[in-house]
Motif scaffolding. Structure first.
Motif, PDB file in Angstrom:
ATOM      1  N   LEU A   4     -77.481 -19.314 -16.829  1.00  0.00           N
ATOM      2  CA  LEU A   4     -77.042 -18.140 -16.073  1.00  0.00           C
ATOM      3  C   LEU A   4     -75.702 -17.633 -16.603  1.00  0.00           C
ATOM      4  O   LEU A   4     -75.528 -16.439 -16.830  1.00  0.00           O
ATOM      5  CB  LEU A   4     -76.928 -18.480 -14.580  1.00  0.00           C
ATOM      6  CG  LEU A   4     -76.319 -17.395 -13.696  1.00  0.00           C
ATOM      7  CD1 LEU A   4     -77.200 -16.137 -13.704  1.00  0.00           C
ATOM      8  CD2 LEU A   4     -76.117 -17.908 -12.288  1.00  0.00           C
ATOM      9  N   ILE A   5     -74.754 -18.555 -16.815  1.00  0.00           N
ATOM     10  CA  ILE A   5     -73.436 -18.157 -17.328  1.00  0.00           C
ATOM     11  C   ILE A   5     -73.576 -17.509 -18.697  1.00  0.00           C
ATOM     12  O   ILE A   5     -72.954 -16.472 -18.979  1.00  0.00           O
ATOM     13  CB  ILE A   5     -72.485 -19.375 -17.377  1.00  0.00           C
ATOM     14  CG1 ILE A   5     -72.145 -19.811 -15.950  1.00  0.00           C
ATOM     15  CG2 ILE A   5     -71.213 -19.052 -18.172  1.00  0.00           C
ATOM     16  CD1 ILE A   5     -71.429 -21.149 -15.871  1.00  0.00           C
ATOM     17  N   ASP A   6     -74.418 -18.086 -19.570  1.00  0.00           N
ATOM     18  CA  ASP A   6     -74.638 -17.506 -20.896  1.00  0.00           C
ATOM     19  C   ASP A   6     -75.194 -16.092 -20.794  1.00  0.00           C
ATOM     20  O   ASP A   6     -74.849 -15.217 -21.593  1.00  0.00           O
ATOM     21  CB  ASP A   6     -75.587 -18.380 -21.727  1.00  0.00           C
ATOM     22  CG  ASP A   6     -74.924 -19.648 -22.245  1.00  0.00           C
ATOM     23  OD1 ASP A   6     -73.671 -19.695 -22.277  1.00  0.00           O
ATOM     24  OD2 ASP A   6     -75.650 -20.590 -22.608  1.00  0.00           O
ATOM     25  N   SER A   7     -76.051 -15.838 -19.821  1.00  0.00           N
ATOM     26  CA  SER A   7     -76.646 -14.501 -19.683  1.00  0.00           C
ATOM     27  C   SER A   7     -75.635 -13.486 -19.151  1.00  0.00           C
ATOM     28  O   SER A   7     -75.778 -12.292 -19.392  1.00  0.00           O
ATOM     29  CB  SER A   7     -77.875 -14.555 -18.770  1.00  0.00           C
ATOM     30  OG  SER A   7     -77.497 -14.749 -17.418  1.00  0.00           O
ATOM     31  N   LEU A   8     -74.619 -13.951 -18.439  1.00  0.00           N
ATOM     32  CA  LEU A   8     -73.627 -13.046 -17.846  1.00  0.00           C
ATOM     33  C   LEU A   8     -72.394 -12.840 -18.710  1.00  0.00           C
ATOM     34  O   LEU A   8     -71.750 -11.799 -18.640  1.00  0.00           O
ATOM     35  CB  LEU A   8     -73.186 -13.593 -16.479  1.00  0.00           C
ATOM     36  CG  LEU A   8     -74.253 -13.681 -15.403  1.00  0.00           C
ATOM     37  CD1 LEU A   8     -73.707 -14.403 -14.179  1.00  0.00           C
ATOM     38  CD2 LEU A   8     -74.778 -12.307 -15.031  1.00  0.00           C
ATOM     39  N   ALA A   9     -72.033 -13.839 -19.501  1.00  0.00           N
ATOM     40  CA  ALA A   9     -70.777 -13.777 -20.290  1.00  0.00           C
ATOM     41  C   ALA A   9     -70.937 -12.860 -21.497  1.00  0.00           C
ATOM     42  O   ALA A   9     -71.992 -12.811 -22.130  1.00  0.00           O
ATOM     43  CB  ALA A   9     -70.398 -15.174 -20.750  1.00  0.00           C
TER      44      ALA A   9
END
Length: 139
Positions: A127-132
């Motif tokens: 999730l973090i990778d998709s948002l950052a």
């Protein structure tokens, strides 16, 4: 040839992060060794840190790395958060550098990650990778 015998390897620096923190904080509090040591009591277990141990630490002599009870005692004496002492002790005694930079909020997240099951951590990282933003798009 073992890594420690490698002549091209840089010598390991003597680390003093924890000793420096305790010494500096004691000076900031304008306290001598005796009053500081008298307050170095773990509020949970009652474990005390002796004046002699603090003296040896500050003067660069060899000391046994503190246990968590002793860190809590020193945190009480230094009037600092336990995490601050844990980071400095990890750096000095075990060569583990604390999370540098980032907001206080980011550090709080990192400290809580170990309480999340591995599968959920993987999903959270996705999730973090998709948002950052990618590194090349940062300002």
């Amino acid at each position: 040839m073992a890594a420690k015998d490698d002549p091209t390897r840089e010598p390991e620096q003597h680390r003093t992060q924890f000793a420096d923190l305790i010494r500096t904080r004691r000076v900031e509090l304008n306290e001598g060794l005796t009053p500081f040591a008298e307050r170095a009591v773990d509020p949970r277990s009652g474990v005390r840190v002796t004046r002699g141990w603090i003296y040896r630490l500050e003067s660069g002599e060899s000391v046994i790395p503190p246990k968590v009870e002793e860190l809590r005692a020193l945190a009480a004496a230094a009037r600092l958060p336990l995490e601050t002492l844990q980071d400095a002790a990890a750096a000095q005694f075990f060569g583990v550098d604390p999370l540098v930079g980032g907001s206080g909020e980011a550090k709080a997240y990192v400290r809580k990650l170990d309480r999340i099951p591995a599968e959920q951590r993987e999903r959270l990282l996705s999730l973090i990778d998709s948002l950052a933003l990618p590194d090349d798009e940062k300002m």
